[in-house]
Write an enzyme that holds these catalytic residues in place. Structure first.
Site, PDB file in Angstrom:
ATOM      1  N   MET B  38     -11.174  -7.234   2.191  1.00  0.00           N
ATOM      2  CA  MET B  38     -12.288  -7.688   1.353  1.00  0.00           C
ATOM      3  C   MET B  38     -11.742  -8.393   0.110  1.00  0.00           C
ATOM      4  SD  MET B  38     -15.457  -5.145   1.871  1.00  0.00           S
ATOM      5  CE  MET B  38     -15.077  -3.992   0.570  1.00  0.00           C
ATOM      6  N   GLY B  39     -10.499  -8.863   0.179  1.00  0.00           N
ATOM      7  CA  GLY B  39      -9.913  -9.535  -0.973  1.00  0.00           C
ATOM      8  C   GLY B  39      -9.539  -8.549  -2.064  1.00  0.00           C
ATOM      9  N   ALA B  40      -9.378  -9.059  -3.308  1.00  0.00           N
ATOM     10  CA  ALA B  40      -8.882  -8.247  -4.425  1.00  0.00           C
ATOM     11  C   ALA B  40      -7.603  -7.531  -3.979  1.00  0.00           C
ATOM     12  CB  ALA B  40      -9.946  -7.257  -4.914  1.00  0.00           C
ATOM     13  N   LEU B  41      -6.701  -8.325  -3.450  1.00  0.00           N
ATOM     14  CA  LEU B  41      -5.526  -7.771  -2.770  1.00  0.00           C
ATOM     15  C   LEU B  41      -4.573  -7.099  -3.753  1.00  0.00           C
ATOM     16  CD1 LEU B  41      -4.747 -10.678  -0.243  1.00  0.00           C
ATOM     17  CD2 LEU B  41      -6.337  -8.756  -0.012  1.00  0.00           C
ATOM     18  N   HIS B  42      -4.075  -5.933  -3.351  1.00  0.00           N
ATOM     19  CA  HIS B  42      -3.062  -5.210  -4.127  1.00  0.00           C
ATOM     20  C   HIS B  42      -1.869  -4.935  -3.206  1.00  0.00           C
ATOM     21  CE1 HIS B  42      -4.589  -1.801  -1.917  1.00  0.00           C
ATOM     22  NE2 HIS B  42      -5.786  -1.890  -2.481  1.00  0.00           N
ATOM     23  N   HIS B  45      -2.550  -3.955   0.448  1.00  0.00           N
ATOM     24  CA  HIS B  45      -2.837  -5.063   1.371  1.00  0.00           C
ATOM     25  C   HIS B  45      -1.565  -5.843   1.705  1.00  0.00           C
ATOM     26  CE1 HIS B  45      -6.774  -4.635  -0.875  1.00  0.00           C
ATOM     27  NE2 HIS B  45      -7.213  -4.599   0.373  1.00  0.00           N
ATOM     28  N   ALA B 156      -3.776   3.470   5.750  1.00  0.00           N
ATOM     29  CA  ALA B 156      -4.044   4.906   5.924  1.00  0.00           C
ATOM     30  C   ALA B 156      -4.905   5.463   4.798  1.00  0.00           C
ATOM     31  CB  ALA B 156      -2.728   5.677   5.987  1.00  0.00           C
ATOM     32  N   ASP B 158      -7.782   4.578   3.790  1.00  0.00           N
ATOM     33  CA  ASP B 158      -9.125   4.768   4.349  1.00  0.00           C
ATOM     34  C   ASP B 158      -8.983   5.479   5.694  1.00  0.00           C
ATOM     35  OD1 ASP B 158     -10.541   3.403   2.222  1.00  0.00           O
ATOM     36  OD2 ASP B 158      -9.593   1.587   2.977  1.00  0.00           O
ATOM     37  N   GLN B 161     -11.963   5.610   8.093  1.00  0.00           N
ATOM     38  CA  GLN B 161     -12.247   4.259   8.592  1.00  0.00           C
ATOM     39  C   GLN B 161     -11.322   3.890   9.744  1.00  0.00           C
ATOM     40  OE1 GLN B 161     -13.077   0.585   6.035  1.00  0.00           O
ATOM     41  NE2 GLN B 161     -10.931   0.270   6.549  1.00  0.00           N
TER      42      GLN B 161
END
Lengths: 288, 288
Positions: B38-42, B45, B156, B158, B161
């Protein structure tokens, strides 16, 4: 264990083996056509296989009586299972491979995922047959994603089903082209259905009322009738006055949304559903 | 209109163009790795993209803030959107292509199909966040079927999910291998999350209680504690006594079924969820 049938045509049971066979065709740039069925094949199914044969290089037919699309009081147990003759029909119609998965393969332990098309699944057939379309959309997703065909072939007789499957493939980005082939009928007009074998001789006579009601609608429209309520009432009267017939619905809807319409529309479909004795039958025709 | 961004990395918006690009890689026998975000990559990601780079020939990252997985009172509107820097991070991490679809592309008019994993979606996060997982499973199905990757990479962090997505792919025969990569943490133990940017300095301090509770569970198990109720109570006490923290759950579950367990189990996971101020955070660790 993957070819348990003595048959004139190549059959496969397990998904990895199915995928390997399809993959090897893909490597040779073959286009894949797919015809999902519940077996008990009649000339309607045969016409789907022939259409796939015409349009695709490699034709896969699946035969699987899907338990999740039958309601608890429906005919899952008695649904006709005629594998040997089905395989012969597949071969004659030009199929290359028949996939016959078991229920355990399609629904292993802990299976818990469902695909649902809202709105379209809740009306008409969905109003009477709770969860029927959830069973259909879930199994069709599984079948399509196991084969990943270029084109999949469905019959126009199950009009609402093909509309729901089109919406589902669009919505879930399932990479397949859905082809809908015309309903095949007996000489007297009865739409072919695997369930016609349940009908007694007198019931079969009464079952003609479904196609008669559709013909009545078609003739009225062709004659310039614009009062759709009037046409629907006449269709319903025809069905309710036929012995052994218990009407579920006889209506005229928008061809895309399946919403009932009151005034003529460029794309409309007449849909009927009724019990004849204990057998539930459906039929439809486009009205333009 | 398909490349609206000035970026150092190839981007694509429309699904047909995405498919053409992936297809041309497939023709050259390239394996496809996919990282949905969902973007806002850290750095979490980034580790997924690096894992995909390591294992696959062609790496696709998607960036799409999926509205259907946010509840009506959740943070869809304020969710961080940082496309320019996200694209740079994708490039640096070794991605080949970034897919940035619009909401209209993913949810066109008349969209009405949903994928649901029963049971697993109803507990823990699903108990608090109604319809959250239906939104996740529907969009992940769409993303996977648009790309048809060989492998897809999830974090991991999430935990529930990735468990649900594994079950869904198995159940629907989605032809992809799901890879789960370890949670990335800040030096002080806080699990990376795009939502950490919402935290004030004091909230961030309180947020450490989540990883502290998990460490406590790990230490107790390592010290031979077999009374899981006792451990859960201690985790809960740690969280409820931390300022600014409102506990949702702190529990120990079976790693596969996610059912709460009372006695030690060869494969178990500790899961925590809490609001810190107005920000909802989750974390987990395996206990074996």
């Amino acid at each position: 264990m993957s070819e348990p049938f003595t048959s004139p045509i190549k059959t496969v049971q397990e998904i990895p083996e199915l995928r390997t066979l399809i993959q090897s065709q893909r490597k040779q740039d073959a286009s894949i056509g797919f015809v999902p069925t519940m077996g008990a094949l009649h000339a309607g199914h045969v016409s789907l296989i022939e259409a796939a044969r015409e349009e695709c290089d490699f034709v896969v037919v699946s035969i699987f009586v899907n338990p999740t699309q039958f309601g608890p009081n429906e005919d899952f147990d008695s649904y006709p299972r005629l594998l040997a003759q089905d395989l012969e029909k597949c071969q004659t119609a030009g199929a290359d491979l028949v996939w016959v998965p078991t229920t355990d393969i399609m629904y292993p332990p802990h299976f818990s995922t469902y695909v649902e098309v809202k709105t379209l699944s809740e009306i008409l057939e969905g109003a009477t047959r709770t969860n029927h379309f959830q069973g259909v959309t879930t199994i069709v997703t599984k079948l399509l994603l196991s084969c990943l065909p270029d084109k999949a072939f469905f019959g126009a007789k199950d009009y609402q089903q093909q509309a729901i499957i089109r919406q589902m493939c669009l919505d879930l980005n399932i990479p397949v082209e859905i082809k809908t082939c015309p309903t095949v009928r007996d000489a007297d007009g009865l739409a072919l259905s695997s369930r016609n074998t349940y009908l007694s001789e007198t019931e079969r006579e009464s079952a003609l009322s479904l196609s008669h009601a559709l013909n009545l609608a078609k003739e009225k429209i062709q004659a310039g009738e614009t009062n759709l309520s009037h046409i629907k009432t006449e269709m319903q009267r025809l069905l309710t006055t036929t012995p052994l017939v218990k009407l579920d619905y006889a209506t005229i809807v928008d061809a895309q949304t399946l919403e009932e319409i009151e005034t003529p529309h460029p794309k409309m479909v007449a849909l009927v559903a009724a019990f004849v004795g204990t057998t539930r039958l459906i039929d439809n025709c486009t009205l333009n």
